[in-house]
Design a protein around this motif. Structure first.
Motif, PDB file in Angstrom:
ATOM      1  N   ALA A  75       0.772  -1.396   0.665  1.00  0.00           N
ATOM      2  CA  ALA A  75      -0.095   0.199   0.195  1.00  0.00           C
ATOM      3  C   ALA A  75       0.928   1.864  -0.154  1.00  0.00           C
ATOM      4  N   GLU A  76       0.609   2.277  -1.184  1.00  0.00           N
ATOM      5  CA  GLU A  76       0.862   3.481  -0.401  1.00  0.00           C
ATOM      6  C   GLU A  76       1.398   3.817   1.022  1.00  0.00           C
ATOM      7  N   SER A  77       0.799   4.057   1.579  1.00  0.00           N
ATOM      8  CA  SER A  77       0.807   4.311   2.805  1.00  0.00           C
ATOM      9  C   SER A  77       0.725   2.772   4.319  1.00  0.00           C
ATOM     10  N   THR A  78       1.393   2.892   4.810  1.00  0.00           N
ATOM     11  CA  THR A  78       1.574   1.506   6.109  1.00  0.00           C
ATOM     12  C   THR A  78       1.391   1.799   7.196  1.00  0.00           C
ATOM     13  N   ARG A  79       0.546   1.304   7.991  1.00  0.00           N
ATOM     14  CA  ARG A  79       0.940   1.439   9.969  1.00  0.00           C
ATOM     15  C   ARG A  79       1.793   0.649  10.769  1.00  0.00           C
ATOM     16  N   VAL A  80       2.536   1.061  11.454  1.00  0.00           N
ATOM     17  CA  VAL A  80       3.046  -0.063  12.459  1.00  0.00           C
ATOM     18  C   VAL A  80       3.445   0.742  13.483  1.00  0.00           C
ATOM     19  N   VAL A  92       7.786  -4.626  16.345  1.00  0.00           N
ATOM     20  CA  VAL A  92       7.428  -4.826  15.388  1.00  0.00           C
ATOM     21  C   VAL A  92       5.715  -4.610  14.791  1.00  0.00           C
ATOM     22  N   ILE A  93       4.336  -4.479  14.631  1.00  0.00           N
ATOM     23  CA  ILE A  93       3.371  -5.156  14.087  1.00  0.00           C
ATOM     24  C   ILE A  93       3.156  -4.331  12.934  1.00  0.00           C
ATOM     25  N   LEU A  94       2.948  -4.834  11.933  1.00  0.00           N
ATOM     26  CA  LEU A  94       2.906  -3.661  10.835  1.00  0.00           C
ATOM     27  C   LEU A  94       1.450  -4.620   9.993  1.00  0.00           C
ATOM     28  N   ASP A  95       0.597  -3.303   9.440  1.00  0.00           N
ATOM     29  CA  ASP A  95      -0.588  -3.098   8.713  1.00  0.00           C
ATOM     30  C   ASP A  95      -0.462  -3.435   7.220  1.00  0.00           C
ATOM     31  N   LEU A 124      -6.863  -9.013   8.716  1.00  0.00           N
ATOM     32  CA  LEU A 124      -7.885  -7.810   9.097  1.00  0.00           C
ATOM     33  C   LEU A 124      -9.246  -8.000   8.507  1.00  0.00           C
ATOM     34  N   LEU A 125      -8.837  -8.215   6.579  1.00  0.00           N
ATOM     35  CA  LEU A 125      -9.423  -7.881   5.758  1.00  0.00           C
ATOM     36  C   LEU A 125      -9.667  -8.755   4.197  1.00  0.00           C
ATOM     37  N   HIS A 184       3.889 -14.691   0.305  1.00  0.00           N
ATOM     38  CA  HIS A 184       5.170 -13.890  -0.088  1.00  0.00           C
ATOM     39  C   HIS A 184       4.539 -12.344   0.422  1.00  0.00           C
ATOM     40  N   GLY A 185       3.321 -11.751   0.763  1.00  0.00           N
ATOM     41  CA  GLY A 185       3.336 -11.009   1.762  1.00  0.00           C
ATOM     42  C   GLY A 185       3.885 -10.768   3.016  1.00  0.00           C
ATOM     43  N   VAL A 186       4.164 -12.226   3.431  1.00  0.00           N
ATOM     44  CA  VAL A 186       4.295 -11.640   5.225  1.00  0.00           C
ATOM     45  C   VAL A 186       6.315 -12.194   4.697  1.00  0.00           C
ATOM     46  N   LYS A 187       6.940 -12.799   3.896  1.00  0.00           N
ATOM     47  CA  LYS A 187       8.022 -12.917   3.433  1.00  0.00           C
ATOM     48  C   LYS A 187       8.458 -11.368   3.038  1.00  0.00           C
ATOM     49  N   ASN A 188       7.647 -10.399   2.253  1.00  0.00           N
ATOM     50  CA  ASN A 188       8.270  -8.966   2.054  1.00  0.00           C
ATOM     51  C   ASN A 188       8.116  -8.248   3.130  1.00  0.00           C
ATOM     52  N   THR A 189       6.666  -8.618   4.298  1.00  0.00           N
ATOM     53  CA  THR A 189       7.134  -7.508   5.285  1.00  0.00           C
ATOM     54  C   THR A 189       8.236  -7.995   6.034  1.00  0.00           C
TER      55      THR A 189
END
Length: 215
Positions: A75-80, A92-95, A124-125, A184-189
């Protein structure tokens, strides 16, 4: 013609209208506050579920920054949310957003502990197909728990894939696209957190760009 009854009726109607509008406004304000508080409590519960017991004493919802790294975090902006104990960073917990789910984007919470291991992952969704792609929900199966304790060294980066692609993680019966995208998303995080290092725990700023610069 007597105007007094007409005036009185107009005054009464006006009073009822004003009172009705006021009641609606007050009720709306009270409900908004209650909904916001319920959402806050629900988010706190989610965050706590992916942080090991005894690992924090702050409120991560209050220790929050926004980062920008679309290529890795979706996403363009991600909450941490920063997690600390006695002032020292512990996680840290990333959205994270997984953009390529079968039925659209999937929003995750990914907890990464200070040693680079996964504390937990929660959904979450999503809009995945009931009975197939929705098995990443904790209430549907324990698949999402398979990330706990994993890191970029266990398994190795090339093994961060579903088993059908030669990786470590199970796919769902009849559905491979969804788990493949989430892995893939978790790995990228994990890659993003590894790249940023201590930058994520620096004093709060408005945002951190993908290259680590603040704004």
């Amino acid at each position: 013609m007597k105007t007094a009854p007409i005036v009185l009726a107009a005054v009464v109607l006006s009073a009822f209208s004003v009172t009705g509008v006021a009641l609606v406004a007050v009720t709306h304000q009270l409900m908004d506050g209650r909904i916001a508080e319920n959402q806050r409590v629900a988010m706190q519960t989610k965050l706590k579920s992916i942080i090991p017991d005894g690992q924090f004493d702050n409120d991560p919802l209050e220790d929050l920054i926004q980062v920008s790294a679309r290529d890795l975090l979706g996403a363009e902006s991600t909450r941490v949310y920063r997690v600390r104990k006695a002032g020292e960073p512990t996680a840290v917990i990333l959205d994270t957003v997984v953009p390529d789910g079968y039925a659209g984007p999937i929003q995750l919470l990914v907890s990464v502990l200070r040693d680079g291991t996964i504390g937990g992952v929660r959904v979450l969704l999503h809009h995945e197909t009931p009975g197939l792609g929705d098995k990443m929900e904790e209430r549907k199966s324990d698949w999402v728990l398979s990330f706990d304790g994993k890191s970029l060294s266990d398994p190795t980066p090339e093994r961060w894939a579903v088993k059908r692609d030669g990786g470590e993680f199970d796919q769902f019966t009849g559905a491979t696209i969804t788990p493949r995208a989430i892995v893939h998303g978790v790995k990228n995080t994990l890659i993003y957190v590894q790249q940023q290092g201590d930058t994520l725990f620096a004093p709060s700023t408005n945002s951190i760009a993908a290259d680590g610069s603040s704004s």
